[in-house]
Structure formats: structure tokens, C-alpha cells
Design a protein around this motif. Structure first.
Motif, PDB file in Angstrom:
ATOM      1  N   ALA A 264     -32.549   2.932  34.256  1.00 52.90           N
ATOM      2  CA  ALA A 264     -31.360   2.091  34.372  1.00 52.90           C
ATOM      3  C   ALA A 264     -30.121   2.953  34.195  1.00 52.90           C
ATOM      4  O   ALA A 264     -30.208   4.137  33.873  1.00 52.90           O
ATOM      5  CB  ALA A 264     -31.397   0.977  33.317  1.00 52.90           C
ATOM      6  N   GLY A 265     -28.953   2.325  34.411  1.00 50.81           N
ATOM      7  CA  GLY A 265     -27.697   3.027  34.226  1.00 50.81           C
ATOM      8  C   GLY A 265     -27.493   3.402  32.767  1.00 50.81           C
ATOM      9  O   GLY A 265     -27.910   2.672  31.850  1.00 50.81           O
ATOM     10  N   TYR A 266     -26.834   4.547  32.540  1.00 49.94           N
ATOM     11  CA  TYR A 266     -26.680   5.079  31.183  1.00 49.94           C
ATOM     12  C   TYR A 266     -25.265   5.600  31.009  1.00 49.94           C
ATOM     13  O   TYR A 266     -24.760   6.366  31.830  1.00 49.94           O
ATOM     14  CB  TYR A 266     -27.694   6.206  30.971  1.00 49.94           C
ATOM     15  N   LEU A 267     -24.596   5.161  29.907  1.00 51.12           N
ATOM     16  CA  LEU A 267     -23.248   5.631  29.597  1.00 51.12           C
ATOM     17  C   LEU A 267     -23.278   6.650  28.458  1.00 51.12           C
ATOM     18  O   LEU A 267     -22.661   7.703  28.558  1.00 51.12           O
ATOM     19  CB  LEU A 267     -22.345   4.440  29.229  1.00 51.12           C
ATOM     20  N   GLY A 268     -23.999   6.331  27.376  1.00 50.91           N
ATOM     21  CA  GLY A 268     -24.188   7.320  26.317  1.00 50.91           C
ATOM     22  C   GLY A 268     -23.310   7.149  25.101  1.00 50.91           C
ATOM     23  O   GLY A 268     -22.541   8.059  24.775  1.00 50.91           O
ATOM     24  N   PHE A 269     -23.394   5.987  24.455  1.00 49.57           N
ATOM     25  CA  PHE A 269     -22.680   5.819  23.179  1.00 49.57           C
ATOM     26  C   PHE A 269     -23.466   4.836  22.313  1.00 49.57           C
ATOM     27  O   PHE A 269     -24.300   4.075  22.803  1.00 49.57           O
ATOM     28  CB  PHE A 269     -21.252   5.301  23.417  1.00 49.57           C
ATOM     29  N   ALA A 270     -23.197   4.879  21.014  1.00 51.12           N
ATOM     30  CA  ALA A 270     -23.831   3.955  20.070  1.00 51.12           C
ATOM     31  C   ALA A 270     -22.835   2.855  19.724  1.00 51.12           C
ATOM     32  O   ALA A 270     -21.665   3.124  19.456  1.00 51.12           O
ATOM     33  CB  ALA A 270     -24.256   4.697  18.804  1.00 51.12           C
ATOM     34  N   ALA A 271     -23.315   1.610  19.751  1.00 51.29           N
ATOM     35  CA  ALA A 271     -22.455   0.471  19.425  1.00 51.29           C
ATOM     36  C   ALA A 271     -22.427   0.253  17.916  1.00 51.29           C
ATOM     37  O   ALA A 271     -23.446   0.368  17.238  1.00 51.29           O
ATOM     38  CB  ALA A 271     -22.961  -0.782  20.133  1.00 51.29           C
ATOM     39  N   ARG A 272     -21.248  -0.064  17.413  1.00 55.92           N
ATOM     40  CA  ARG A 272     -21.127  -0.351  15.983  1.00 55.92           C
ATOM     41  C   ARG A 272     -21.716  -1.734  15.689  1.00 55.92           C
ATOM     42  O   ARG A 272     -21.604  -2.657  16.497  1.00 55.92           O
ATOM     43  CB  ARG A 272     -19.663  -0.314  15.562  1.00 55.92           C
ATOM     44  N   THR A 273     -22.366  -1.859  14.547  1.00 56.36           N
ATOM     45  CA  THR A 273     -22.918  -3.155  14.137  1.00 56.36           C
ATOM     46  C   THR A 273     -22.113  -3.702  12.970  1.00 56.36           C
ATOM     47  O   THR A 273     -21.627  -2.958  12.117  1.00 56.36           O
ATOM     48  CB  THR A 273     -24.390  -3.027  13.710  1.00 56.36           C
ATOM     49  N   GLU A 274     -21.966  -5.016  12.940  1.00 55.24           N
ATOM     50  CA  GLU A 274     -21.303  -5.682  11.828  1.00 55.24           C
ATOM     51  C   GLU A 274     -21.856  -7.090  11.712  1.00 55.24           C
ATOM     52  O   GLU A 274     -22.470  -7.616  12.651  1.00 55.24           O
ATOM     53  CB  GLU A 274     -19.795  -5.718  12.012  1.00 55.24           C
ATOM     54  N   ILE A 275     -21.674  -7.686  10.547  1.00 47.82           N
ATOM     55  CA  ILE A 275     -22.156  -9.048  10.332  1.00 47.82           C
ATOM     56  C   ILE A 275     -21.132 -10.024  10.893  1.00 47.82           C
ATOM     57  O   ILE A 275     -19.969 -10.024  10.482  1.00 47.82           O
ATOM     58  CB  ILE A 275     -22.409  -9.305   8.842  1.00 47.82           C
ATOM     59  N   VAL A 276     -21.590 -10.843  11.836  1.00 53.97           N
ATOM     60  CA  VAL A 276     -20.689 -11.746  12.551  1.00 53.97           C
ATOM     61  C   VAL A 276     -21.204 -13.179  12.428  1.00 53.97           C
ATOM     62  O   VAL A 276     -22.364 -13.450  12.759  1.00 53.97           O
ATOM     63  CB  VAL A 276     -20.605 -11.369  14.045  1.00 53.97           C
ATOM     64  N   PRO A 277     -20.364 -14.128  11.929  1.00 49.97           N
ATOM     65  CA  PRO A 277     -20.775 -15.542  11.903  1.00 49.97           C
ATOM     66  C   PRO A 277     -21.018 -16.047  13.324  1.00 49.97           C
ATOM     67  O   PRO A 277     -20.330 -15.645  14.264  1.00 49.97           O
ATOM     68  CB  PRO A 277     -19.590 -16.255  11.248  1.00 49.97           C
ATOM     69  N   LEU A 278     -21.993 -16.939  13.455  1.00 53.07           N
ATOM     70  CA  LEU A 278     -22.325 -17.485  14.764  1.00 53.07           C
ATOM     71  C   LEU A 278     -21.630 -18.820  14.976  1.00 53.07           C
ATOM     72  O   LEU A 278     -21.324 -19.539  14.017  1.00 53.07           O
ATOM     73  CB  LEU A 278     -23.829 -17.677  14.889  1.00 53.07           C
ATOM     74  N   SER A 279     -21.421 -19.153  16.227  1.00 52.87           N
ATOM     75  CA  SER A 279     -20.915 -20.486  16.564  1.00 52.87           C
ATOM     76  C   SER A 279     -22.039 -21.506  16.361  1.00 52.87           C
ATOM     77  O   SER A 279     -23.211 -21.140  16.185  1.00 52.87           O
ATOM     78  CB  SER A 279     -20.442 -20.516  18.016  1.00 52.87           C
ATOM     79  N   PHE A 280     -21.677 -22.779  16.398  1.00 61.08           N
ATOM     80  CA  PHE A 280     -22.699 -23.824  16.243  1.00 61.08           C
ATOM     81  C   PHE A 280     -23.759 -23.711  17.332  1.00 61.08           C
ATOM     82  O   PHE A 280     -24.959 -23.786  17.058  1.00 61.08           O
ATOM     83  CB  PHE A 280     -22.040 -25.205  16.286  1.00 61.08           C
ATOM     84  N   GLY A 281     -23.313 -23.503  18.578  1.00 58.92           N
ATOM     85  CA  GLY A 281     -24.262 -23.393  19.686  1.00 58.92           C
ATOM     86  C   GLY A 281     -25.194 -22.211  19.536  1.00 58.92           C
ATOM     87  O   GLY A 281     -26.413 -22.330  19.739  1.00 58.92           O
ATOM     88  N   ASP A 282     -24.640 -21.038  19.174  1.00 63.20           N
ATOM     89  CA  ASP A 282     -25.471 -19.848  18.987  1.00 63.20           C
ATOM     90  C   ASP A 282     -26.435 -20.029  17.813  1.00 63.20           C
ATOM     91  O   ASP A 282     -27.566 -19.549  17.841  1.00 63.20           O
ATOM     92  CB  ASP A 282     -24.589 -18.620  18.758  1.00 63.20           C
ATOM     93  N   SER A 283     -25.983 -20.741  16.768  1.00 70.19           N
ATOM     94  CA  SER A 283     -26.848 -20.990  15.619  1.00 70.19           C
ATOM     95  C   SER A 283     -28.027 -21.881  16.006  1.00 70.19           C
ATOM     96  O   SER A 283     -29.155 -21.673  15.554  1.00 70.19           O
ATOM     97  CB  SER A 283     -26.054 -21.649  14.482  1.00 70.19           C
ATOM     98  N   VAL A 284     -27.760 -22.880  16.856  1.00 72.08           N
ATOM     99  CA  VAL A 284     -28.840 -23.754  17.329  1.00 72.08           C
ATOM    100  C   VAL A 284     -29.860 -22.949  18.124  1.00 72.08           C
ATOM    101  O   VAL A 284     -31.079 -23.122  17.970  1.00 72.08           O
ATOM    102  CB  VAL A 284     -28.266 -24.909  18.176  1.00 72.08           C
ATOM    103  N   VAL A 285     -29.359 -22.042  18.987  1.00 76.68           N
ATOM    104  CA  VAL A 285     -30.269 -21.207  19.780  1.00 76.68           C
ATOM    105  C   VAL A 285     -31.115 -20.325  18.860  1.00 76.68           C
ATOM    106  O   VAL A 285     -32.333 -20.210  19.037  1.00 76.68           O
ATOM    107  CB  VAL A 285     -29.471 -20.341  20.779  1.00 76.68           C
ATOM    108  N   ARG A 286     -30.484 -19.715  17.855  1.00 77.91           N
ATOM    109  CA  ARG A 286     -31.219 -18.865  16.913  1.00 77.91           C
ATOM    110  C   ARG A 286     -32.251 -19.681  16.136  1.00 77.91           C
ATOM    111  O   ARG A 286     -33.359 -19.222  15.873  1.00 77.91           O
ATOM    112  CB  ARG A 286     -30.249 -18.200  15.935  1.00 77.91           C
ATOM    113  N   MET A 287     -31.867 -20.912  15.750  1.00 79.21           N
ATOM    114  CA  MET A 287     -32.796 -21.782  15.034  1.00 79.21           C
ATOM    115  C   MET A 287     -33.987 -22.121  15.918  1.00 79.21           C
ATOM    116  O   MET A 287     -35.138 -22.152  15.465  1.00 79.21           O
ATOM    117  CB  MET A 287     -32.074 -23.067  14.596  1.00 79.21           C
ATOM    118  N   GLY A 288     -33.718 -22.371  17.200  1.00 80.33           N
ATOM    119  CA  GLY A 288     -34.812 -22.636  18.136  1.00 80.33           C
ATOM    120  C   GLY A 288     -35.747 -21.447  18.254  1.00 80.33           C
ATOM    121  O   GLY A 288     -36.975 -21.605  18.297  1.00 80.33           O
ATOM    122  N   ASP A 289     -35.164 -20.239  18.299  1.00 82.27           N
ATOM    123  CA  ASP A 289     -35.994 -19.027  18.353  1.00 82.27           C
ATOM    124  C   ASP A 289     -36.841 -18.896  17.090  1.00 82.27           C
ATOM    125  O   ASP A 289     -38.010 -18.490  17.152  1.00 82.27           O
ATOM    126  CB  ASP A 289     -35.112 -17.789  18.512  1.00 82.27           C
TER     127      ASP A 289
END
Length: 436
Positions: A264-289
């Protein structure tokens, strides 16, 4: 081990134990409240097993706590119907028949004058389904409330579009090395001038808000591309030429598949991670998972027994997704309290642990097997089906379905569960799952 470590471990175990007791009490409250709603007499409501350490009677119910915090129960009058002659049958010499008669006798052992109209089996099937489903449902409600609350207020560790580091050269991820060789070409990110701290806000002129979208667009692009970044409070556009590379494969949910790679295509960098609150919709999806993963784990339990046996009695490794019992979960709670992370992270992890435990209680109890709640639900549904079929074909009412006849199967199932619980207990002690 230092005194502080020991104290924090004990604190973590104690916190989990309190959460466990609350979860059990909450489960039994579902059974109790609906049983009383439908006029069923409940002589006992107990949290725990073994000797009673505290109890108090209110009305016709004794409420109490027992010494072993590994379960709980309510006792309802008339869980099973009487024998064919309408009376309790004499004890048979047949062990299988004896199991049925013992269960029937236990169901009537506290029968008092006036209880004839307060028996569990005399309630309509739909009411019995509600009473038996209410316990596991309370655990599901608690799991969803905890998970959604923490997800929307605290959040999850998430990759962002901010650059944490730039790769110096192009290295196939399948090679498992991070040192550049003279033959390795310069990475597209390095050549384009991408820097640590840059926040990518657009790719090829299209606005980007999340890592998943950016990652997909990078993978789909081989050749020239424009990258808009925020740097020192200003936006600027960089020109890059993305190269084809062997990168980690992703599944349909966007999760990395271990030890599998695609071109696949490659750019070559590492993404920073941080703790991010989820929206209600995203939380429902995560709960379903989370629920889907829980169902998959229940289905996969038999296949994990050999590895669990090797981990307990041989030198086999304990897999990260190995079944964990109460002791193992308590040990994890102790580990959480010793992690070198902020207090809010520890609280969130403990709450997620409790949410997972309650979800497991719900899914496990819904199995259509006696002596689990799901077995009684299945019996009530079968009775309703038999009676409706008889009504349609104008046949005599077959009467209540005698769940007591399934007690031999229930004893076998209980025996299997006990053996499995003991196996998990040994593994949790000698070869525990660790989060560090």
C-alpha cells in the motif's frame, strides 16, 4: 515487593471485590423486584455463598450477606411444579429420578398456608421469563452505563493526526527493524519536510479530522500528494511522493491484523496517541463491538481449554485473551492500582474491568442451560409454545412444563462449570494474566 506496592495491590483487590458484590446484588435485585411485582413469595435474598455473616428480615424476605463473595441468589417458592399426582413424590432409589424429586422438594420446602397463590410455576410463562431475565438484564444495564459513561467522559487512547515522529527511510514493516541501511530510500515524509509536532489537517486538499481517514487515504495513494499541516499556529502545504511499501494489514473494523502485511501507499511517520472522549454515537458503536467480542469469547471458550490446561499444569504461556475468573480479575485490579499512570486512568481502567465483568455475567447467564437463568427462560418459552400449539389444534392444555425433569442435565452442566471454574482458578494463581 515494597510496602506501598502491597498496599496498592490490596486496595485494588478490595475495590474490585466491592464492585463484584455490588454487581451480584444488582443482579439479584432484578430477580427480586420482578418476583415481588408478580406476587411470588421470596423467602431469601442473599449476596455470596457459605456461612451468613449478616442478615435482616423485612416483610417475608430475609436479606443477607454471606462469607464467600462469588455469587448470590434469591429463593422463590415453587420454582418447580408438583409431581403428576399433585403431591410431592417420595424419594426414588434411582439417582437420576432422585435429582428431580430433590429439586421438587426444595421448591416446596418453605411452603406456608396461603402460598398456593404465590408460587413461581403458577405464573404465566411471560411473567416467569421477565423474572429470570431481569437479573442478567440488570448486569447488561450496569455494563452499558459504566462503559458509556467512561467512554464519553474519559475516553480511549486514540491515534490522532499529529506527528509524533518521522521515519528516516522506507523499511518494510514485515522486516521488523528500525535501523536504516544505505540501500533504503529516504521516506516520503522526511523528503517532504514533515516534522514532529505537525498536525495534518488535509490530504490532497480534503479536510482530515481523524487518524482512520488519514491512514486509509495514505494507503490508497502511491505517487504525488499534498499534505496540509498546522505548524506554529499556521497552515502550510507540503508536497510528498508516496511510495509503495509492505504495511500491516487491517481488518474490516480498521484494526491491525498481527503478522499480516499488504502492499500500500506509505508516507513514513508515527501518529501521536492521546486519550480522547468519544461521542455518544461512537460510544454506542464501541459498546456494540464489546458485546460482539463477548459473544465470540463465550462461543470460543471450549477451544481455549487445552491452552488453559497447559498454562495451569505445564509450561504453556497464558494468552492475553485467556479466560479469567474472579481471582484473576481481582489480581488485575491490584495491578491497575500499581500502574504508573494518573489516578483518573486507574479509575477508568477499574470501571472498564467492572463493565466487562457485568457483560460477562449477562452473556453467561443467558445460555439456555439449567441451572443458569437462561435455562429457566428456555423452559418457560417451551411451555408457552406447547400451550399455544395445543390451543390452536384444540387439544387439552398440557399444563406447566416440568423443568425439574431437566435437573439431571443441570447437574451435569453444573459439574462442567465447576471443573472449568477450578481450572481457571488454578491458572489465575500459578500463571495469571497480567497487564504489565
Amino acid at each position: 515487593m515494597s510496602t506501598t506496592t502491597i498496599l496498592m495491590t490490596v486496595l485494588g483487590i478490595a475495590v474490585f471485590a466491592v464492585g463484584l458484590l455490588f454487581s451480584i446484588a444488582w443482579h439479584e435485585l432484578g430477580h427480586l423486584s420482578t418476583a415481588k411485582l408478580f406476587g411470588i413469595r421470596v423467602p431469601q435474598y442473599m449476596v455470596g455463598f457459605g456461612p451468613t455473616i449478616w442478615s435482616r428480615r423485612k416483610g417475608d424476605t430475609e436479606y443477607g450477606i454471606k462469607a464467600i463473595p462469588a455469587g448470590g441468589y434469591i429463593r422463590m417458592i415453587g420454582m418447580f411444579p408438583p409431581g403428576p399426582d399433585g403431591r410431592l413424590e417420595a424419594r426414588s432409589t434411582s439417582p437420576w429420578r432422585g435429582m428431580i424429586e430433590d429439586a421438587r422438594s426444595a421448591a416446596f420446602e418453605e411452603l406456608q398456608p396461603g402460598d398456593e397463590s404465590r408460587l413461581f410455576y403458577t405464573r404465566k410463562p411471560w411473567k416467569r421469563v421477565i423474572v429470570m431475565f431481569a437479573g442478567p438484564f440488570m448486569n447488561l444495564v450496569l455494563a452499558v452505563a459504566i462503559f458509556m459513561g467512561v467512554a464519553m467522559t474519559f475516553g480511549f487512547q486514540t491515534q490522532t493526526t499529529e506527528v509524533a515522529g518521522v521515519q528516516q527511510c522506507v523499511i518494510a514493516q514485515s522486516e521488523n527493524r528500525d535501523t536504516c541501511e544505505t540501500s533504503d530510500p529516504v521516506s516520503p515524509a522526511k523528503a517532504a519536510g514533515l516534522e514532529e509536532g505537525d498536525k495534518i489537517v488535509a490530504f490532497n486538499g480534503q479536510k482530515i479530522d481523524d487518524w482512520a481517514t488519514l491512514s486509509d487515504k495514505i494507503r490508497q495513494t502511491i505517487g504525488p500528494a499534498t499534505i496540509t499541516v498546522q505548524r506554529d499556529g499556521r497552515e502550510q502545504t507540503l508536497n510528498a511522493v508516496l511510495k509503495k511499501n509492505a504495511v500491516a494489514k487491517k481488518d474490516a473494523d480498521g484494526e491491525v491484523v498481527p503478522d499480516q502485511y499488504v502492499s500500500a501507499g506509505y508516507l513514513g511517520f508515527a501518529a501521536r496517541t492521546e486519550i480522547v472522549p468519544l461521542s455518544f454515537g461512537d460510544s454506542v458503536v464501541r459498546m456494540g463491538d464489546m458485546i460482539e467480542n463477548g459473544v465470540d469469547s463465550i462461543i470460543a471458550l471450549p477451544s481455549k481449554i487445552p491452552a488453559l490446561w497447559n498454562a495451569a499444569f505445564s509450561d504453556g504461556e497464558r494468552a492475553d485473551d485467556s479466560p479469567v475468573g474472579v481471582v484473576g480479575a481481582a489480581r488485575i485490579g491490584g495491578e491497575v492500582m500499581n500502574l504508573d499512570v494518573p489516578a483518573q486512568n486507574q479509575i477508568a481502567m477499574m470501571l472498564f474491568l467492572l463493565a466487562g465483568f457485568n457483560l460477562s455475567l449477562f452473556l453467561f447467564n443467558m445460555l439456555p442451560l439449567l441451572p443458569l437463568d437462561g435455562g429457566h427462560i428456555a423452559g418457560a418459552l417451551w411451555e408457552a409454545l406447547r400451550r399455544n400449539v395445543a390451543r390452536v389444534f384444540k387439544r387439552p392444555d398440557p399444563g406447566p412444563f416440568d423443568v425439574a425433569k431437566l435437573m439431571p442435565v443441570a447437574y451435569v452442566v453444573a459439574g462442567i462449570f465447576i471443573c472449568f471454574t477450578l481450572l481457571v482458578l488454578v491458572a489465575d494463581i500459578v500463571n495469571p494474566v497480567k497487564i504489565t
